[in-house]
Every structure is written in structure tokens, then in C-alpha cells.
Write an enzyme that holds these catalytic residues in place. Structure first.
Site, PDB file in Angstrom:
ATOM      1  N   GLY A   1       0.747  -1.226  -0.182  1.00 42.52           N
ATOM      2  CA  GLY A   1       0.065   0.017   0.069  1.00 42.52           C
ATOM      3  C   GLY A   1       0.832   1.190   0.094  1.00 42.52           C
ATOM      4  O   GLY A   1       1.390   1.639   0.933  1.00 42.52           O
TER       5      GLY A   1
ATOM      6  N   MET B   1       0.559   7.567   3.507  1.00 35.74           N
ATOM      7  CA  MET B   1       1.063   6.913   4.899  1.00 35.74           C
ATOM      8  C   MET B   1       1.890   5.933   4.705  1.00 35.74           C
ATOM      9  O   MET B   1       2.890   5.613   5.674  1.00 35.74           O
ATOM     10  CB  MET B   1      -0.482   6.567   5.375  1.00 35.74           C
ATOM     11  CG  MET B   1      -1.167   7.443   5.967  1.00 35.74           C
ATOM     12  SD  MET B   1      -0.666   8.265   7.379  1.00 35.74           S
ATOM     13  CE  MET B   1      -0.889   7.032   8.778  1.00 35.74           C
ATOM     14  N   GLY B   2       1.716   4.891   3.859  1.00 41.34           N
ATOM     15  CA  GLY B   2       2.406   3.672   3.419  1.00 41.34           C
ATOM     16  C   GLY B   2       3.879   4.148   3.076  1.00 41.34           C
ATOM     17  O   GLY B   2       5.040   3.664   3.728  1.00 41.34           O
TER      18      GLY B   2
ATOM     19  N   ASN C   1       2.589  -2.733  -4.174  1.00 38.70           N
ATOM     20  CA  ASN C   1       1.479  -2.006  -4.348  1.00 38.70           C
ATOM     21  C   ASN C   1       0.721  -2.656  -5.298  1.00 38.70           C
ATOM     22  O   ASN C   1       1.007  -2.910  -6.192  1.00 38.70           O
ATOM     23  CB  ASN C   1       1.640  -0.531  -4.456  1.00 38.70           C
ATOM     24  CG  ASN C   1       0.460   0.271  -4.470  1.00 38.70           C
ATOM     25  OD1 ASN C   1      -0.153   0.710  -3.316  1.00 38.70           O
ATOM     26  ND2 ASN C   1      -0.121   0.558  -5.696  1.00 38.70           N
TER      27      ASN C   1
ATOM     28  N   ASN D   1      -7.483   1.502   8.821  1.00 41.47           N
ATOM     29  CA  ASN D   1      -8.504   2.020   9.784  1.00 41.47           C
ATOM     30  C   ASN D   1      -9.697   0.913   9.605  1.00 41.47           C
ATOM     31  O   ASN D   1     -10.780   1.270   9.625  1.00 41.47           O
ATOM     32  CB  ASN D   1      -8.834   3.318   9.406  1.00 41.47           C
ATOM     33  CG  ASN D   1      -8.673   4.537  10.003  1.00 41.47           C
ATOM     34  OD1 ASN D   1      -8.109   4.241  11.351  1.00 41.47           O
ATOM     35  ND2 ASN D   1      -8.283   5.488   9.575  1.00 41.47           N
TER      36      ASN D   1
ATOM     37  N   SER E   1      -1.592   6.358  14.178  1.00 39.12           N
ATOM     38  CA  SER E   1      -2.005   7.838  14.430  1.00 39.12           C
ATOM     39  C   SER E   1      -1.162   8.343  14.135  1.00 39.12           C
ATOM     40  O   SER E   1       0.113   8.385  14.464  1.00 39.12           O
ATOM     41  CB  SER E   1      -2.711   7.689  15.478  1.00 39.12           C
ATOM     42  OG  SER E   1      -3.476   9.098  15.588  1.00 39.12           O
TER      43      SER E   1
ATOM     44  N   GLY F   1      -0.982  10.700  11.184  1.00 42.28           N
ATOM     45  CA  GLY F   1      -1.176  11.290   9.921  1.00 42.28           C
ATOM     46  C   GLY F   1       0.085  11.080   9.321  1.00 42.28           C
ATOM     47  O   GLY F   1       0.987  10.170   9.723  1.00 42.28           O
TER      48      GLY F   1
ATOM     49  N   LYS G   1      -7.634   2.282  18.845  1.00 35.83           N
ATOM     50  CA  LYS G   1      -7.511   3.384  17.805  1.00 35.83           C
ATOM     51  C   LYS G   1      -8.949   4.192  17.796  1.00 35.83           C
ATOM     52  O   LYS G   1      -9.046   5.192  17.635  1.00 35.83           O
ATOM     53  CB  LYS G   1      -7.094   2.860  16.540  1.00 35.83           C
ATOM     54  CG  LYS G   1      -7.070   3.889  15.339  1.00 35.83           C
ATOM     55  CD  LYS G   1      -6.056   4.858  15.713  1.00 35.83           C
ATOM     56  CE  LYS G   1      -5.997   5.868  14.636  1.00 35.83           C
ATOM     57  NZ  LYS G   1      -6.867   6.077  13.322  1.00 35.83           N
TER      58      LYS G   1
ATOM     59  N   HIS H   1      -9.622   6.241  20.715  1.00 37.66           N
ATOM     60  CA  HIS H   1      -8.905   7.330  20.400  1.00 37.66           C
ATOM     61  C   HIS H   1      -9.206   8.376  19.529  1.00 37.66           C
ATOM     62  O   HIS H   1      -9.305   9.414  19.756  1.00 37.66           O
ATOM     63  CB  HIS H   1      -7.128   6.926  19.937  1.00 37.66           C
ATOM     64  CG  HIS H   1      -6.513   7.974  19.231  1.00 37.66           C
ATOM     65  ND1 HIS H   1      -6.799   8.330  17.929  1.00 37.66           N
ATOM     66  CD2 HIS H   1      -5.455   8.570  19.457  1.00 37.66           C
ATOM     67  CE1 HIS H   1      -5.921   9.588  17.702  1.00 37.66           C
ATOM     68  NE2 HIS H   1      -5.069   9.553  18.671  1.00 37.66           N
ATOM     69  N   ASN H   2      -9.834   8.086  18.291  1.00 38.10           N
ATOM     70  CA  ASN H   2     -10.423   8.981  17.410  1.00 38.10           C
ATOM     71  C   ASN H   2     -11.735   9.624  18.035  1.00 38.10           C
ATOM     72  O   ASN H   2     -11.854  10.840  17.960  1.00 38.10           O
ATOM     73  CB  ASN H   2     -11.006   8.226  16.257  1.00 38.10           C
ATOM     74  CG  ASN H   2      -9.630   7.898  15.296  1.00 38.10           C
ATOM     75  OD1 ASN H   2      -8.495   7.962  15.800  1.00 38.10           O
ATOM     76  ND2 ASN H   2      -9.925   7.696  14.135  1.00 38.10           N
TER      77      ASN H   2
ATOM     78  N   GLU I   1     -10.670  12.311  20.333  1.00 39.02           N
ATOM     79  CA  GLU I   1     -10.100  13.292  19.492  1.00 39.02           C
ATOM     80  C   GLU I   1     -11.374  14.211  19.067  1.00 39.02           C
ATOM     81  O   GLU I   1     -11.360  15.405  19.484  1.00 39.02           O
ATOM     82  CB  GLU I   1      -9.458  12.742  18.301  1.00 39.02           C
ATOM     83  CG  GLU I   1      -9.076  13.650  17.284  1.00 39.02           C
ATOM     84  CD  GLU I   1      -8.338  12.912  16.052  1.00 39.02           C
ATOM     85  OE1 GLU I   1      -7.685  12.168  16.292  1.00 39.02           O
ATOM     86  OE2 GLU I   1      -8.510  13.375  15.066  1.00 39.02           O
TER      87      GLU I   1
ATOM     88  N   HIS J   1     -42.523  -4.970  34.646  1.00 38.24           N
ATOM     89  CA  HIS J   1     -41.351  -5.263  34.356  1.00 38.24           C
ATOM     90  C   HIS J   1     -40.249  -5.782  35.816  1.00 38.24           C
ATOM     91  O   HIS J   1     -39.294  -6.024  35.525  1.00 38.24           O
ATOM     92  CB  HIS J   1     -40.577  -4.242  33.755  1.00 38.24           C
ATOM     93  CG  HIS J   1     -41.022  -4.032  32.192  1.00 38.24           C
ATOM     94  ND1 HIS J   1     -40.959  -5.125  31.296  1.00 38.24           N
ATOM     95  CD2 HIS J   1     -41.456  -3.057  31.607  1.00 38.24           C
ATOM     96  CE1 HIS J   1     -41.542  -4.808  30.242  1.00 38.24           C
ATOM     97  NE2 HIS J   1     -41.785  -3.400  30.358  1.00 38.24           N
TER      98      HIS J   1
HETATM   99  P1  2AM Z   1      -3.676   1.541  -5.620  1.00 38.63           P
HETATM  100  O1  2AM Z   1      -2.583   2.358  -5.631  1.00 38.63           O
HETATM  101  O2  2AM Z   1      -3.504   0.324  -6.551  1.00 38.63           O
HETATM  102  O3  2AM Z   1      -5.100   2.020  -5.665  1.00 38.63           O
HETATM  103  C1  2AM Z   1      -4.796   3.549  -0.417  1.00 38.63           C
HETATM  104  O4  2AM Z   1      -5.772   3.666  -1.027  1.00 38.63           O
HETATM  105  C2  2AM Z   1      -3.979   2.159  -0.707  1.00 38.63           C
HETATM  106  O5  2AM Z   1      -4.772   1.047  -0.663  1.00 38.63           O
HETATM  107  C3  2AM Z   1      -3.468   2.188  -2.066  1.00 38.63           C
HETATM  108  O6  2AM Z   1      -2.067   1.668  -2.031  1.00 38.63           O
HETATM  109  C4  2AM Z   1      -4.225   1.494  -3.072  1.00 38.63           C
HETATM  110  O7  2AM Z   1      -3.491   0.718  -4.115  1.00 38.63           O
HETATM  111  C5  2AM Z   1      -4.773   0.299  -1.994  1.00 38.63           C
HETATM  112  N1  2AM Z   1      -6.205  -0.151  -2.372  1.00 38.63           N
HETATM  113  C6  2AM Z   1      -7.403   0.440  -2.438  1.00 38.63           C
HETATM  114  N2  2AM Z   1      -8.464  -0.376  -2.648  1.00 38.63           N
HETATM  115  C7  2AM Z   1      -7.734  -1.405  -2.906  1.00 38.63           C
HETATM  116  C8  2AM Z   1      -8.184  -2.633  -3.515  1.00 38.63           C
HETATM  117  N3  2AM Z   1      -9.390  -3.055  -3.543  1.00 38.63           N
HETATM  118  N4  2AM Z   1      -7.263  -3.617  -3.469  1.00 38.63           N
HETATM  119  C9  2AM Z   1      -5.941  -3.439  -3.396  1.00 38.63           C
HETATM  120  N5  2AM Z   1      -5.555  -2.327  -2.796  1.00 38.63           N
HETATM  121  C10 2AM Z   1      -6.330  -1.412  -2.675  1.00 38.63           C
END
Ligand code: 2AM
Length: 518
Positions: free
Chosen positions: A46, A50-51, A69, A139, A165, A167, A219, A222-223, A226, A488
Site C-alpha cells: 500500500g 501513509m504507507g 502496491n 483503519n 495515528s 497522520g 484506535k 482514540h478517534n 479526539e 417489568h
Molecule cells: P492502488 O494504488 O492500487 O489504488 C490507499 O488507497 C491504498 O490502498 C493504495 O495503495 C491502494 O492501491 C490500496 N487499495 C485501495 N483499494 C484497494 C483494493 N480494492 N485492492 C487492493 N489495494 C487497494
């Protein structure tokens, strides 16, 4: 060539030759991997921001990360740009990714929550072996994580659902990490997670949370917290602006002062900066922003869980509803022309003293909110048989994430002193803090009511406090009413567990309905 590699069906023939040429041209260490022992410490699937940032963070801490990815063009883009000159290794198929990993293999996903996670798990299972670890850093809903942990355990694989968490910035330089799932995975993950996470002093803001879905549950809470913290700050701002007529500079300065004391936190700090920010035309930008709050649903999930498990997490609930009310902007505009507030209600007291009252009201309300959040955690732990590390959870939130604050250090201390603490409110430190603040808190809520300034979270926190500290509540009347109209039954004081029914009207008979608790 090792057996793992020869067994895998990595790109073959011409495609593989082309791939190797490309790797060599790019000077990528993946080529070396293909010819020798696997060197990858962890794989990350991914490559959204973030990844990518988590990978770079892991790389900075000396770990070799294999990046993959779904859209594999992003792997090449990443290696040629952000990851250029690092030890990051690319993979263009899951088979190739797995072949590049040392055992036990660790595969972390940062993909869209939902079916994408299940799809990747289904594809990974045949490629992995006993003792390998799959981590979901997205998430996900905690119930999904519970299910996945159990499913994979039956296949000999260790699943971890980790809250992440902080960002994009946090992911790159130190996120708050909340891993839960199969505890057998933790020893292998700990060195990586505790290196890359945020630190509070020398202590890592990451520890093992507990079993199955507990990491994602924590998590979620936590949200929710927040949401509550943000709404409390908004109520302070509303009172300063509308009850005290303070200008943005004055409000910003107050927040800056507050940030030096008990309320020292990321959210107070950014609110101070936001208040004094001017746009190109020299106006305060905040005052031009449409007052209709968005939400992605994580606060709502917390409130739903609170209802589900019967815990009065009222402040988070009100904070979600406050956003809902704000988003009815058009309807509010129409109503504002029809509905009146109190006539001629003006603040006549001392402004500086009232600002200090607002600070204390915020602090006391915040204590209630966290006490409620931990009540929900405790109830979920009981429901699902989790052994939660409460002090550790406070420390995980102490740095790296949006709710990071000095205050969480006090919560950690409270649970260190007494890990079986009934409720944060009865800890000596927090009891004293509430006692000190309550006069101010009551003045603020009263003044807000008199002036018609809505303070749903200040008010609900105070109502909760007054309810929680009451040994008698009027629920005796509720029980009587329920017995009256629905037979009751009720218990008598001092005799819990023995149920009685009264024929209140002399008609309708003595048959009682089966008891239930909700
Ligand atoms: P992508 O770049 O091929 O769209 C955030 O959206 C991450 O989740 C991205 O790396 C995205 O890959 C991946 N992602 C979102 N939907 C997905 C799905 N149905 N199958 C695989 N990866 C997915």
C-alpha cells in the site's frame, strides 16, 4: 538460488529478464536479493502517502523494507523518487515480495479498509507459512480484526491489527502505534514498532495493546476522544468569542498561555496558531470558514460501541451530535431568524477571571471524557476477554497522535499506581483536579446557559460528574414506571437480585413480565 525462490512463480522468461534489466539500471538492491538470501525485514503493501512514509521511517531505523502496491507502477515511481538511495526493495508481485522476506515473514498492509484487506489476506495465505505475521495498519473495524485474527490463527498465521495515528507526518517521523491481535506476533514485531514509533522522553509510544481486535478498538476510542477534545476547544472558543467578545489575537494568546500548563497538547497548540492566522487580505481566515463540520465516522463508531456495551460515554456522543447539528447549516440559518435566545444577556463579570474559569471547565470536562473513554475500553475488554494494558494505552497516546498531551502522562501514572483502578475520576490526582476545577466549571456552564451559548460537551461532562458521584439517582422512579405499565418488576434497596411486582392500580393482575436489562 535458494529453494524458496525457485519454488515461487515470480515473473518468468522475458518478463523477468526485462524486470532484472530495469532493476540493474536503477541500481536497485532488489537484484541482489533475487540472487541471494532474502534480506527483507518486513514488507509493506500500500504505497499511498501513509504507507510510503512508514516505509521511509522503517528504513531510517535500519530495517530493510520490501515495498509492494496493487498498481505496481507506484512501486517503480516510489523507488525512483522518495525511496531513491535508500535500502528499500521493490516487489512487483506478492510472490516476489514474500520471497524477499526473512522468516518469520512480516507483511504489513496499509490499504483501504474493507474488502481490500480480505482480498490481500486471501492472496497471502497460500504464499506464507506457519508463524508468519500479517499486520493490518489501516483503519479497519475492530470486529473485522477479531474475525481475521481467528481465521488466520486456524491457518497457523499470526494476525495483528494495529492502530496507526499521527497522520502523514507521524508516519514519517514517529506515529503512535496501537498493535493488538495474536500475542505470539509481538516479540517479532516489537523491535520494529518500538523503533519507528513516537517517543515520550525515552519511552516508546507503542506497546502491545491486547488480543484480537483490541488494537483497532483502542484506535477507534482514540478517534472518539479526539472528537471530544476538539469540541471542548470549540466550546471554549465560542464562549470567548460570543460571551466575552474577545478578538482572535486575544483568544490565540489565551490558548498559548493554556498550552504552558495542564492543557499542554497538540490540539491547543494548533488552535492557537489557527486563531491568529491571517489570509492574503489580512483577515483572520478562521472567521471566514463555513461552520459546518465534516466527519469520517470514527467518532460515530465509538458512540455506537458505547451504546452497544451500555457505557455512558456521553461526551464523545455529544461531540458527534455537535458536528451533526453544525452540518445543518441551512436549517440553522432559517431557524436563527425565527427562534430567540435570552434577551439582553450580557457578561458583566471580570473577563480575565472568566477566561481562567473556561480553562478549568475545559480541563475538568477533558478528565471526564478520558474517564468515559477508559470505561468503554474496560467494558469491551470484559466483553471480549481482552487483557488490556491501560497505562500502556495512555502512553501510546502520549506522543505521535492528534490527542497527544501532557495530561496523558498523568493518566499513565494513575494506572501505574493502580492497574485495577475503577475509574480515572477516583484516582487521587484526578479527584483533586476535578475538586479544584468544579467551581469554575459550574460558573461556566451556568453562564453559558444564561447567555444562550451552547456548550454541549462542558454541560454533559458536568451532568455525568454529578450523576457518577451520586449514590442515589431517580432511577427508582423509572423502575416503578416500568413496573406500573409493563410489569417489568423492580428490586428493593439493599436487596439486589430479588425481583418484585406491584399491582399499582388494583387492576391488571399480578403477572410480571420477564426481566431484562438493557
Ligand atoms: P492502488 O494504488 O492500487 O489504488 C490507499 O488507497 C491504498 O490502498 C493504495 O495503495 C491502494 O492501491 C490500496 N487499495 C485501495 N483499494 C484497494 C483494493 N480494492 N485492492 C487492493 N489495494 C487497494
Amino acid at each position: 538460488m535458494n529453494s524458496e525462490f525457485s519454488n515461487s512463480n515470480i515473473l518468468e522468461g522475458r518478463e523477468e529478464a526485462e524486470y532484472l534489466m530495469r532493476e540493474i539500471k536503477m541500481g536497485n538492491s532488489a537484484t541482489v536479493v533475487k540472487m541471494g538470501e532474502p534480506t527483507g525485514d518486513i514488507a509493506l503493501i500500500g504505497l499511498a502517502v501513509m504507507g510510503q512514509n512508514l516505509i521511509l521511517n522503517m528504513n531510517d531505523h535500519g530495517f530493510v523494507v520490501v515495498a509492494y502496491n496493487r498498481t505496481t507502477a507506484k512501486v517503480d515511481q516510489f523507488l525512483e523518487n522518495e525511496a531513491k538511495g535508500t535500502k528499500v526493495v521493490g516487489a512487483h508481485s506478492l510472490e516476489e515480495m514474500v520471497a524477499k522476506l526473512k522468516k518469520p515473514r512480516k507483511v504489513m498492509m496499509l490499504v483501504k479498509a474493507g474488502s481490500a484487506v480480505d482480498d490481500f489476506i486471501a492472496k497471502l495465505v497460500p504464499l506464507l507459512e506457519q508463524g508468519d505475521i500479517i499486520i493490518d495498519g489501516g483503519n479497519s473495524e475492530y470486529q473485522d480484526t477479531r474475525r481475521r485474527t481467528k481465521d488466520l490463527e486456524s491457518k497457523g498465521l499470526l494476525f495483528v491489527g494495529s492502530g496507526v495515528s499521527g497522520g502523514e507526518e507521524g508516519a514519517r517521523y514517529g506515529p503512535s502505534l496501537m498493535p493488538g491481535g495474536n500475542p505470539a506476533a509481538w516479540p517479532a514485531l516489537k523491535p520494529i514498532f518500538q523503533s519507528i514509533c513516537a517517543k515520550s522522553g525515552d519511552e516508546p509510544c507503542c506497546d502491545w495493546v491486547g488480543e484480537d481486535g483490541s488494537g483497532h478498538f483502542v484506535k477507534m476510542v482514540h478517534n472518539g476522544i479526539e472528537y471530544g477534545d476538539m469540541q471542548l476547544i470549540c466550546e471554549a472558543y465560542h464562549l470567548m468569542k460570543d460571551a466575552l467578545n474577545m478578538d482572535n489575537e486575544e483568544m490565540s494568546n489565551s490558548f498559548t498561555e493554556w498550552n504552558k500548563g495542564e492543557l499542554d497538547s497538540f490540539l491547543i497548540e494548533i488552535s492557537s496558531n489557527i486563531l491568529k492566522y491571517k489570509d492574503e487580505s489580512g483577515d483572520y481566515l478562521l472567521e471566514k470558514i463555513r461552520d459546518s463540520a465534516g466527519q469520517k465516522g470514527t467518532g460515530k463508531w465509538t458512540a455506537i460501541s458505547a451504546l452497544e456495551y451500555g457505557m455512558p460515554v456521553t461526551l464523545i456522543g455529544e461531540s458527534v451530535f455537535a458536528r451533526c447539528l453544525s452540518s445543518l447549516k441551512g436549517e440553522r440559518e432559517r431557524a436563527s431568524k425565527i427562534l430567540k435566545g435570552p434577551e439582553g444577556a450580557e457578561f458583566t463579570g471580570e473577563k480575565a477571571a472568566f477566561v481562567e474559569d473556561i480553562r478549568q471547565a475545559l480541563y475538568a470536562s477533558k478528565i471526564v471524557s478520558y474517564a468515559q473513554g477508559f470505561m468503554l475500553l474496560r467494558q469491551a475488554a470484559q466483553e471480549f476477554g481482552w487483557n488490556l494494558n491501560y497505562g500502556g494505552i495512555a502512553l501510546m497516546w502520549r506522543g505521535g497522535c492528534i490527542i497527544r498531551s501532557r495530561f496523558l502522562g498523568n493518566i499513565k501514572d494513575a494506572f501505574d499506581k493502580n492497574p485495577a483502578l475503577d475509574n480515572l475520576l477516583v484516582d487521587d490526582f484526578f479527584r483533586d483536579a476535578i475538586h479544584n476545577a468544579q467551581g469554575a466549571w459550574r460558573r461556566v456552564v451556568s453562564q453559558a446557559v444564561l447567555m444562550g451559548v451552547p456548550t454541549p460537551c462542558f454541560s454533559t461532562a458536568l451532568a455525568f460528574y454529578d450523576g457518577y458521584r451520586s449514590d442515589m439517582l431517580p432511577a427508582n422512579l423509572i423502575q416503578a414506571q416500568r413496573d406500573y405499565f409493563g410489569a417489568h418488576t423492580y428490586e428493593l434497596l439493599g436487596q439486589p437480585g430479588a425481583y418484585h411486582h406491584t399491582n399499582w392500580t388494583g387492576t391488571g393482575g399480578n403477572v410480571s413480565a420477564s426481566t431484562y436489562s438493557a
